[in-house]
Design an enzyme around this catalytic site. Structure first.
Site, PDB file in Angstrom:
ATOM      1  NE  ARG A  77      -2.301   1.296   3.576  1.00  0.00           N
ATOM      2  CZ  ARG A  77      -2.993   1.216   4.701  1.00  0.00           C
ATOM      3  NH1 ARG A  77      -4.296   1.027   4.658  1.00  0.00           N
ATOM      4  NH2 ARG A  77      -2.392   1.294   5.870  1.00  0.00           N
TER       5      ARG A  77
ATOM      6  NE  ARG B 157      -1.906   5.076   6.008  1.00  0.00           N
ATOM      7  CZ  ARG B 157      -2.769   4.348   6.675  1.00  0.00           C
ATOM      8  NH1 ARG B 157      -3.906   3.992   6.102  1.00  0.00           N
ATOM      9  NH2 ARG B 157      -2.511   3.963   7.900  1.00  0.00           N
TER      10      ARG B 157
HETATM   11  P1  B4P Z   1      -6.405  -2.138   6.296  1.00  0.00           P
HETATM   12  O1  B4P Z   1      -6.203  -3.086   7.382  1.00  0.00           O
HETATM   13  O2  B4P Z   1      -7.802  -1.939   5.844  1.00  0.00           O
HETATM   14  O3  B4P Z   1      -5.600  -0.922   6.839  1.00  0.00           O
HETATM   15  P2  B4P Z   1      -6.058   0.204   7.860  1.00  0.00           P
HETATM   16  O4  B4P Z   1      -7.491   0.139   8.214  1.00  0.00           O
HETATM   17  O5  B4P Z   1      -5.635   1.421   7.189  1.00  0.00           O
HETATM   18  O6  B4P Z   1      -5.293  -0.089   9.229  1.00  0.00           O
HETATM   19  P3  B4P Z   1      -4.266   0.760  10.047  1.00  0.00           P
HETATM   20  O7  B4P Z   1      -4.351   0.185  11.411  1.00  0.00           O
HETATM   21  O8  B4P Z   1      -2.953   0.690   9.367  1.00  0.00           O
HETATM   22  O9  B4P Z   1      -4.617   2.308   9.946  1.00  0.00           O
HETATM   23  P4  B4P Z   1      -5.418   3.379  10.805  1.00  0.00           P
HETATM   24  O10 B4P Z   1      -5.884   4.331   9.775  1.00  0.00           O
HETATM   25  O11 B4P Z   1      -6.453   2.787  11.695  1.00  0.00           O
HETATM   26  O12 B4P Z   1      -5.670  -2.525   4.909  1.00  0.00           O
HETATM   27  C1  B4P Z   1      -4.310  -2.527   4.693  1.00  0.00           C
HETATM   28  C2  B4P Z   1      -3.962  -2.993   3.262  1.00  0.00           C
HETATM   29  O13 B4P Z   1      -4.252  -4.378   3.118  1.00  0.00           O
HETATM   30  C3  B4P Z   1      -4.739  -2.295   2.159  1.00  0.00           C
HETATM   31  O14 B4P Z   1      -3.852  -1.951   1.144  1.00  0.00           O
HETATM   32  C4  B4P Z   1      -5.752  -3.312   1.673  1.00  0.00           C
HETATM   33  O15 B4P Z   1      -6.054  -3.169   0.305  1.00  0.00           O
HETATM   34  C5  B4P Z   1      -5.051  -4.614   1.954  1.00  0.00           C
HETATM   35  N1  B4P Z   1      -5.982  -5.696   2.263  1.00  0.00           N
HETATM   36  C6  B4P Z   1      -7.043  -5.618   3.116  1.00  0.00           C
HETATM   37  N2  B4P Z   1      -7.690  -6.821   3.157  1.00  0.00           N
HETATM   38  C7  B4P Z   1      -7.002  -7.685   2.349  1.00  0.00           C
HETATM   39  C8  B4P Z   1      -7.184  -9.072   1.964  1.00  0.00           C
HETATM   40  N3  B4P Z   1      -8.186  -9.834   2.463  1.00  0.00           N
HETATM   41  N4  B4P Z   1      -6.308  -9.612   1.112  1.00  0.00           N
HETATM   42  C9  B4P Z   1      -5.271  -8.852   0.590  1.00  0.00           C
HETATM   43  N5  B4P Z   1      -5.063  -7.546   0.891  1.00  0.00           N
HETATM   44  C10 B4P Z   1      -5.919  -6.969   1.750  1.00  0.00           C
HETATM   45  O16 B4P Z   1      -4.314   4.051  11.768  1.00  0.00           O
HETATM   46  C11 B4P Z   1      -3.227   4.834  11.295  1.00  0.00           C
HETATM   47  C12 B4P Z   1      -2.581   5.637  12.457  1.00  0.00           C
HETATM   48  O17 B4P Z   1      -3.532   6.601  13.006  1.00  0.00           O
HETATM   49  C13 B4P Z   1      -2.150   4.832  13.698  1.00  0.00           C
HETATM   50  O18 B4P Z   1      -0.850   4.273  13.548  1.00  0.00           O
HETATM   51  C14 B4P Z   1      -2.207   5.921  14.818  1.00  0.00           C
HETATM   52  O19 B4P Z   1      -1.076   6.746  14.808  1.00  0.00           O
HETATM   53  C15 B4P Z   1      -3.396   6.778  14.431  1.00  0.00           C
HETATM   54  N6  B4P Z   1      -4.663   6.359  15.088  1.00  0.00           N
HETATM   55  C16 B4P Z   1      -5.781   5.880  14.460  1.00  0.00           C
HETATM   56  N7  B4P Z   1      -6.750   5.609  15.368  1.00  0.00           N
HETATM   57  C17 B4P Z   1      -6.234   5.907  16.600  1.00  0.00           C
HETATM   58  C18 B4P Z   1      -6.742   5.820  17.930  1.00  0.00           C
HETATM   59  N8  B4P Z   1      -7.980   5.359  18.184  1.00  0.00           N
HETATM   60  N9  B4P Z   1      -5.946   6.203  18.962  1.00  0.00           N
HETATM   61  C19 B4P Z   1      -4.712   6.675  18.725  1.00  0.00           C
HETATM   62  N10 B4P Z   1      -4.159   6.782  17.496  1.00  0.00           N
HETATM   63  C20 B4P Z   1      -4.907   6.397  16.427  1.00  0.00           C
END
Ligand code: B4P
Length: 188
Positions: free
Chosen positions: A128, A134
């Site tokens: 990704r 990102r």
């Molecule tokens: P996803 O797993 O969908 O990734 P994400 O939701 O963005 O998770 P992440 O935990 O990284 O990010 P968040 O925004 O919550 O997918 C990842 C990849 O895998 C994609 O490219 C997708 O296409 C692929 N994929 C998915 N399913 C698949 C499958 N079955 N087969 C193959 N490929 C697949 O957090 C980002 C940052 O924000 C954190 O590090 C933190 O700093 C902050 N943050 C967010 N929420 C917070 C909170 N509540 N408290 C404190 N900090 C927070």
């Protein structure tokens, strides 16, 4: 009513699946990561503060997150249900959510843990990073995000297990297979 919490390590597919299911069930997809990234892009005060933590793979401090979630859950569209993606991310956030939901007379239906092996997670996030650019999807930050997940977020799984709300779904399958299982969970 569909009110789900999506748990699971970074890259497990929380955002991917939450978006799809929210569209299907016509309820809001509330991603704390998306809200934070939009604040970073718009260079709000919250975004400026959050960015330094996100870029290092650390959790953004609770005091910046809790009001943000409280405000979002009080918007009218959240009365029809919701999917919370990426929140709660530590036990303090989970207990805040319990109090918040009690105060607005809502209950969560399930906390879904998407289970995926570490090697696959790193591979997905590196891919990704190459595709979408990102800032936190580089290998060093990804490894730190996984450590933070183990230290601070994994205990949230026990928190919901103890409350008999936890459902674990194998996320190491095709996106459509995972979606089909999650639909069953919602309809159970
Ligand atoms: P996803 O797993 O969908 O990734 P994400 O939701 O963005 O998770 P992440 O935990 O990284 O990010 P968040 O925004 O919550 O997918 C990842 C990849 O895998 C994609 O490219 C997708 O296409 C692929 N994929 C998915 N399913 C698949 C499958 N079955 N087969 C193959 N490929 C697949 O957090 C980002 C940052 O924000 C954190 O590090 C933190 O700093 C902050 N943050 C967010 N929420 C917070 C909170 N509540 N408290 C404190 N900090 C927070």
């Amino acid at each position: 009513m569909t009110r789900l919490i999506f748990l699971g390590p970074p890259g497990a597919g929380k955002g991917t699946q939450a978006k799809k299911l929210a569209e299907l069930f016509e309820i809001p997809h509330i991603s704390t990561g998306d809200i934070l990234r939009s604040n970073v892009a718009q260079q709000t005060l919250l975004g400026q503060k959050a960015r330094e933590y996100m870029d290092k793979g650390e959790l953004v401090p609770d005091q910046l997150i809790l009001d943000m979630v409280g405000d979002r859950l009080s918007v009218d569209d959240a009365k029809a249900g919701w999917i919370l993606d990426g929140f709660p991310r530590n036990v303090a956030q989970a207990s805040f959510l319990d109090e918040l939901l009690a105060s607005i007379h809502q209950v969560c239906q399930h906390a879904v843990n998407l289970d995926v092996p570490d090697g696959i997670l790193v591979e997905r996030l590196v891919q990704r990073g190459l595709k979408e650019g990102r800032a936190d999807d580089n290998e060093q930050t990804i490894r730190r995000r996984l450590e933070v997940y183990r230290e601070q977020t994994a205990p949230v799984i026990d928190y919901y297990r103890d409350r008999h709300l936890l459902v674990t779904v194998d996320g190491d399958r095709s996106m459509s297979e995972v979606t089909a299982d999650l639909k069953k969970v919602i309809q159970s």
